[in-house]
Scaffold this motif. Structure first.
Motif, PDB file in Angstrom:
ATOM      1  N   HIS C 170       0.828  -1.209   0.000  1.00  0.00           N
ATOM      2  CA  HIS C 170       0.000   0.000   0.000  1.00  0.00           C
ATOM      3  C   HIS C 170       0.858   1.253   0.000  1.00  0.00           C
ATOM      4  CE1 HIS C 170       0.698   0.252   4.306  1.00  0.00           C
ATOM      5  NE2 HIS C 170       0.328  -1.023   4.390  1.00  0.00           N
ATOM      6  N   THR C 171       2.187   1.063   0.131  1.00  0.00           N
ATOM      7  CA  THR C 171       3.106   2.164  -0.130  1.00  0.00           C
ATOM      8  C   THR C 171       4.424   1.521  -0.554  1.00  0.00           C
ATOM      9  OG1 THR C 171       4.171   4.158   0.729  1.00  0.00           O
ATOM     10  CG2 THR C 171       3.818   2.348   2.285  1.00  0.00           C
ATOM     11  N   ILE C 172       5.441   2.333  -0.890  1.00  0.00           N
ATOM     12  CA  ILE C 172       6.628   1.727  -1.486  1.00  0.00           C
ATOM     13  C   ILE C 172       7.790   1.597  -0.513  1.00  0.00           C
ATOM     14  CG2 ILE C 172       6.045   2.342  -3.853  1.00  0.00           C
ATOM     15  CD1 ILE C 172       8.001   4.742  -3.554  1.00  0.00           C
ATOM     16  N   LEU C 173       7.642   2.079   0.725  1.00  0.00           N
ATOM     17  CA  LEU C 173       8.670   1.852   1.742  1.00  0.00           C
ATOM     18  C   LEU C 173       7.976   1.446   3.039  1.00  0.00           C
ATOM     19  CD1 LEU C 173      11.218   4.804   1.273  1.00  0.00           C
ATOM     20  CD2 LEU C 173      11.626   2.377   0.857  1.00  0.00           C
ATOM     21  N   PRO C 174       8.668   0.704   3.905  1.00  0.00           N
ATOM     22  CA  PRO C 174       8.038   0.296   5.165  1.00  0.00           C
ATOM     23  C   PRO C 174       7.590   1.508   5.970  1.00  0.00           C
ATOM     24  CG  PRO C 174      10.125  -0.843   4.848  1.00  0.00           C
ATOM     25  CD  PRO C 174      10.020   0.173   3.767  1.00  0.00           C
ATOM     26  N   LEU C 175       6.542   1.307   6.753  1.00  0.00           N
ATOM     27  CA  LEU C 175       6.000   2.408   7.550  1.00  0.00           C
ATOM     28  C   LEU C 175       7.000   2.890   8.591  1.00  0.00           C
ATOM     29  CD1 LEU C 175       2.418   0.992   8.076  1.00  0.00           C
ATOM     30  CD2 LEU C 175       3.226   2.585   6.331  1.00  0.00           C
ATOM     31  N   THR C 176       7.978   2.028   8.914  1.00  0.00           N
ATOM     32  CA  THR C 176       8.973   2.401   9.918  1.00  0.00           C
ATOM     33  C   THR C 176      10.127   3.190   9.326  1.00  0.00           C
ATOM     34  OG1 THR C 176       9.987   0.280   9.511  1.00  0.00           O
ATOM     35  CG2 THR C 176       8.519   0.431  11.400  1.00  0.00           C
ATOM     36  N   ALA C 177      10.242   3.234   8.005  1.00  0.00           N
ATOM     37  CA  ALA C 177      11.355   3.941   7.381  1.00  0.00           C
ATOM     38  C   ALA C 177      11.230   5.431   7.657  1.00  0.00           C
ATOM     39  CB  ALA C 177      11.366   3.688   5.877  1.00  0.00           C
ATOM     40  N   ARG C 178      12.385   6.101   7.691  1.00  0.00           N
ATOM     41  CA  ARG C 178      12.321   7.520   8.016  1.00  0.00           C
ATOM     42  C   ARG C 178      11.745   8.348   6.869  1.00  0.00           C
ATOM     43  NH1 ARG C 178      18.176   7.970  10.127  1.00  0.00           N
ATOM     44  NH2 ARG C 178      18.225   6.050   8.928  1.00  0.00           N
ATOM     45  N   ILE C 179      11.859   7.812   5.661  1.00  0.00           N
ATOM     46  CA  ILE C 179      11.261   8.505   4.523  1.00  0.00           C
ATOM     47  C   ILE C 179       9.853   7.954   4.326  1.00  0.00           C
ATOM     48  CG2 ILE C 179      11.485   8.972   2.057  1.00  0.00           C
ATOM     49  CD1 ILE C 179      14.496   8.194   2.444  1.00  0.00           C
ATOM     50  N   THR C 180       8.884   8.840   4.172  1.00  0.00           N
ATOM     51  CA  THR C 180       7.517   8.371   3.965  1.00  0.00           C
ATOM     52  C   THR C 180       6.962   8.921   2.656  1.00  0.00           C
ATOM     53  OG1 THR C 180       6.827  10.198   5.365  1.00  0.00           O
ATOM     54  CG2 THR C 180       6.890   8.020   6.375  1.00  0.00           C
ATOM     55  N   PRO C 181       7.098   8.140   1.576  1.00  0.00           N
ATOM     56  CA  PRO C 181       6.585   8.581   0.287  1.00  0.00           C
ATOM     57  C   PRO C 181       5.068   8.783   0.344  1.00  0.00           C
ATOM     58  CG  PRO C 181       7.952   6.608   0.067  1.00  0.00           C
ATOM     59  CD  PRO C 181       7.690   6.795   1.519  1.00  0.00           C
ATOM     60  N   ASP C 182       4.569   9.593  -0.550  1.00  0.00           N
ATOM     61  CA  ASP C 182       3.140   9.895  -0.607  1.00  0.00           C
ATOM     62  C   ASP C 182       2.456   8.852  -1.502  1.00  0.00           C
ATOM     63  OD1 ASP C 182       0.619  10.882  -0.991  1.00  0.00           O
ATOM     64  OD2 ASP C 182       1.265  12.953  -1.352  1.00  0.00           O
ATOM     65  N   ALA C 183       1.993   7.771  -0.850  1.00  0.00           N
ATOM     66  CA  ALA C 183       1.472   6.642  -1.617  1.00  0.00           C
ATOM     67  C   ALA C 183       0.223   7.030  -2.408  1.00  0.00           C
ATOM     68  CB  ALA C 183       1.169   5.471  -0.686  1.00  0.00           C
ATOM     69  N   ALA C 184      -0.621   7.856  -1.797  1.00  0.00           N
ATOM     70  CA  ALA C 184      -1.858   8.241  -2.485  1.00  0.00           C
ATOM     71  C   ALA C 184      -1.534   8.992  -3.780  1.00  0.00           C
ATOM     72  CB  ALA C 184      -2.711   9.098  -1.561  1.00  0.00           C
TER      73      ALA C 184
END
Lengths: 285, 89, 334
Positions: C170-184
């Protein structure tokens, strides 16, 4: 890798590397009459998981171009078995040119007899015995079908004999060259027999499939015609790369089961099995 | 009412052997070994979408079925849909 | 280092014509280990090759072709499972490349099917897939809770008949990663294919590949990811506005640093060269660390990147907990 060698079995070239000298020396001795590829099709690696395990309780891990995650290591004394398993594994997982049938095969007059069945059905022993009775051995474990021609190519690796079959073959092939007796392997006692000179010299000559047998050891003698559809299903199960070969594999297998007769033979002992094989073969001619 | 359509004929290699038929599905690379009435059903659904009852009628007409079994045909259609040889549209 | 040989031949295929038998043996071994042998086969198409190498590369192309068929079929079956519920299926990675007919897909080895679906539809997607014949791979409770709480995807599902895995992200990096891409935003940018499936636009593909390569994991198999990026740049980079779109896309998802590094590494290994930072050089050494048997070399660098990979995904305390649990389970498994 510290030690390595190359060898070609039928149309397939291997390079085997090892952290120890012994497995490579044994391979070189037993495969001394085989040609060497210049560029191998597959690589096999026999290695120690930790540097000190080369000396302390040495255990041989098997890897290569294609690996199974859960393959267990073997003691160094079984290094030859590890090398053979490594080569088989490359064939089973990586072969893409030929339809790989888990079957033994022998040839006479340019025509091939293929035998397939579960482990313990006796296909290896029967092929080895037929080799001592005037047939040319194509292979005791794998037969390769060329999808372009339908021809059966040999893969005459060392014949892997287990338990009682070792003594049977020692009597049938008194001149045979043998590898070391490997006791307490995962499959009991194993000893490798070098295919005879004829099998090695002719290994590049394919044969036209003519008869398919499903031998089954340990039963009263019986014989049954196997319909093409059953052959098809059983051979897809006996092939590790049928799916990977896609439509050419489908064509090769459909053509094979349509074009040759197939029999299931139950046999109580090897003498009666050999008699059935010769009789069925003669009936074809 | 669900409607069904078979995979396009050009994507299928259908090879009758003895009592069974081999189907190689080029789109998936999967081989199916099938019994009657599957080849007949696939032929009926070639190039047209039919409901279960229409498929039943088509099979009965083409193959002189005396006792067409609706439940069995529904089960076959379900299996073929799972296998991807037939698509629900 | 034979990894360097592979990179050099991918960059300049004519170099293969000067190889001897030992060189070919090493090249093919490394290409297999890096899962790049199909790409190499395409790259060397039409060049003079020794007969044995020719045969091996033809086999690799056939294997990739079969892999392409299987991958596209998995995508189609996912569409049949999720389409009726109106859940858009955005293909990622290798399957997206072959579905779009991109050069990055030529000879590409494809493992699992990776798809991106909107986060608020993930439960629906899960039940639709379970109904259509997929099932959980492992019932291990630790891994399951771990996935659901911290990962960017459902625990892997496998189809019970076809034996193929699907990773539903549902997104391209783990939720714990410091970078949080905008999946929507990524999903909104999707491009429709004629068969009812979707892919990311080219800039989204590159940003995802760079994120996967440099912000997630230990760089294992990284050379293939970098080759994907090189092929995408090669195919779309001609367009003068493309690099601007790529930069904007990277900035939008907080991945500017990763994309810039990916571009530098790609230019260095597969393109016209270019300046590398000191850190870049470490990446290059890690990416090329294979010997002529395809074995990993430079264990220390590998371990450093393994730890770094975990650090990127997880804050330190969680990392310690995770490694402890993994380690204990490995011990028990022995």
């Amino acid at each position: 890798m510290r030690h390595s060698t190359m060898l070609r079995i039928g149309p397939v070239g291997f390079r085997v590397g090892s952290d120890w000298r012994a497995p490579v020396a044994t391979l070189n001795e037993l495969y001394r009459d085989y040609p060497q590829p210049d560029i191998p099709d597959f690589n096999v690696r026999l290695f120690a998981a930790r540097p000190w395990r080369r000396w302390v309780r040495p255990s041989v891990h098997i890897a290569g171009d294609f690996v199974l995650p859960e393959s267990a290591p073997l003691p160094l004394a079984q290094g030859l078995l590890a090398a053979e398993m490594g080569m088989n594994l490359q064939m089973a997982l990586g072969q893409r040119r030929y339809l790989l049938l888990h079957a033994s095969g022998v040839e006479r007059d340019g025509k091939a007899l293929l035998m397939t069945g579960e482990s313990g059905a006796g296909k290896s022993t029967l092929a080895a015995l037929l080799m001592t009775r005037g047939w040319r051995l194509l292979g005791d474990e794998f037969v390769l079908i060329d999808p372009a021609t339908g021809m059966a190519h040999g893969f005459p690796r060392l014949i892997s004999l287990k338990n009682e079959a070792i003594a049977v073959m020692a009597r049938a092939a008194p001149e045979g060259r043998w590898g070391p007796m490997l006791t307490d392997t995962p499959k009991g006692t194993i000893r490798h027999l070098v295919p005879d000179a004829r099998a090695i010299a002719a290994m590049d000559r394919p044969a036209r499939p003519a008869l398919l047998l499903f031998p089954n050891f340990g039963f009263d003698a019986a014989e049954r015609t196997v319909p093409a559809s059953e052959c098809f299903v059983r051979l897809t199960q006996a092939s590790t790369n049928y799916v990977a070969l896609a439509e050419p594999g489908f064509d090769a297998l459909a053509t094979l089961v349509r074009s040759i007769p197939a029999r299931a033979i139950d046999y109580p002992d090897t003498t009666s099995a050999l008699a059935s094989v010769e009789r069925l073969w003669d009936a074809l001619a | 009412m669900h409607r069904y359509r078979a995979a396009p004929a050009a994507t299928l290699r259908i090879e009758p052997l003895d009592s069974l038929t081999l189907i190689y599905h080029r789109t998936s690379g999967i081989t199916h070994v099938v019994d009657s009435p599957v080849p007949e059903l696939i032929a009926a659904l070639d190039n047209q979408t039919l409901t279960l009852d229409e498929a039943l009628a088509a099979l009965a007409a083409a193959h002189d079925l005396i006792d067409p079994d609706r439940a069995a045909l529904a089960a076959r259609l379900g299996e073929l849909t799972q296998a991807g040889l037939v698509e629900q549209v | 280092m034979s990894g360097a040989l592979l990179a050099a031949v991918l960059r300049d295929p004519a170099r293969a014509e000067r190889l001897d038998a030992a060189g070919w043996t090493a090249l093919l071994g490394v290409a297999r280990a890096e899962q790049l042998i199909g790409s190499l086969a395409w790259r060397l198409d039409g060049l003079a090759k020794p007969a044995a190498a020719c045969g091996i590369l033809a086999d690799a192309r056939a294997a990739a072709e079969h892999g392409r068929t299987a991958a596209l079929w998995e995508a189609e079956m996912a569409r049949r499972a999720l389409g009726p519920a109106g859940i858009p299926v955005v293909l990622l990675k290798g399957t997206a490349f072959v579905a779009t007919g991109l050069s990055a897909g030529q000879g590409r080895q494809i493992g699992d099917l990776d798809i991106l679906v909107p986060r608020d539809r993930i439960d629906e997607a899960e039940s639709a897939l379970l109904t259509a014949g997929w099932e959980w791979v492992k019932p291990d409770p630790y891994d399951d809770i771990y996935y659901r709480r911290w990962m960017h995807e459902l625990p892997p599902l496998i189809h019970h008949e076809r034996d193929r895995m699907i990773d539903v992200h549902h997104t391209i990096l783990p939720l714990t990663a410091r970078i949080t891409p905008d999946a929507a935003a990524l999903i909104d940018s999707r491009v429709a294919l004629s068969n009812g499936l979707f892919v990311l636009p080219p800039e989204g593909m590159i940003v995802h590949a760079a994120a996967h390569l440099l912000a997630d994991g230990d760089l294992q198999g990284g050379l293939r990811n970098l080759w994907d990026i090189r092929c995408l740049l090669d195919e779309f980079g001609e367009d003068a506005t493309f690099l601007d779109r790529l930069a904007a896309c990277a900035a939008q998802h907080g991945l500017t640093r990763e994309v810039q590094r990916a571009l530098r590494l790609s230019a260095h290994l597969f393109g016209d060269g270019g300046r590398l930072t000191v850190a870049d050089r470490l990446y290059v050494r890690r990416l090329l660390a294979r010997d002529g048997w395809g074995q990993p070399t430079r264990k220390l660098i590998e371990l450093a990147f393994y730890l770094r990979g975990h650090w990127l995904r997880m804050p330190p305390l969680m990392l310690a907990r995770h490694l402890w649990t993994k380690w204990r389970k490995d011990k028990e498994a022995r």
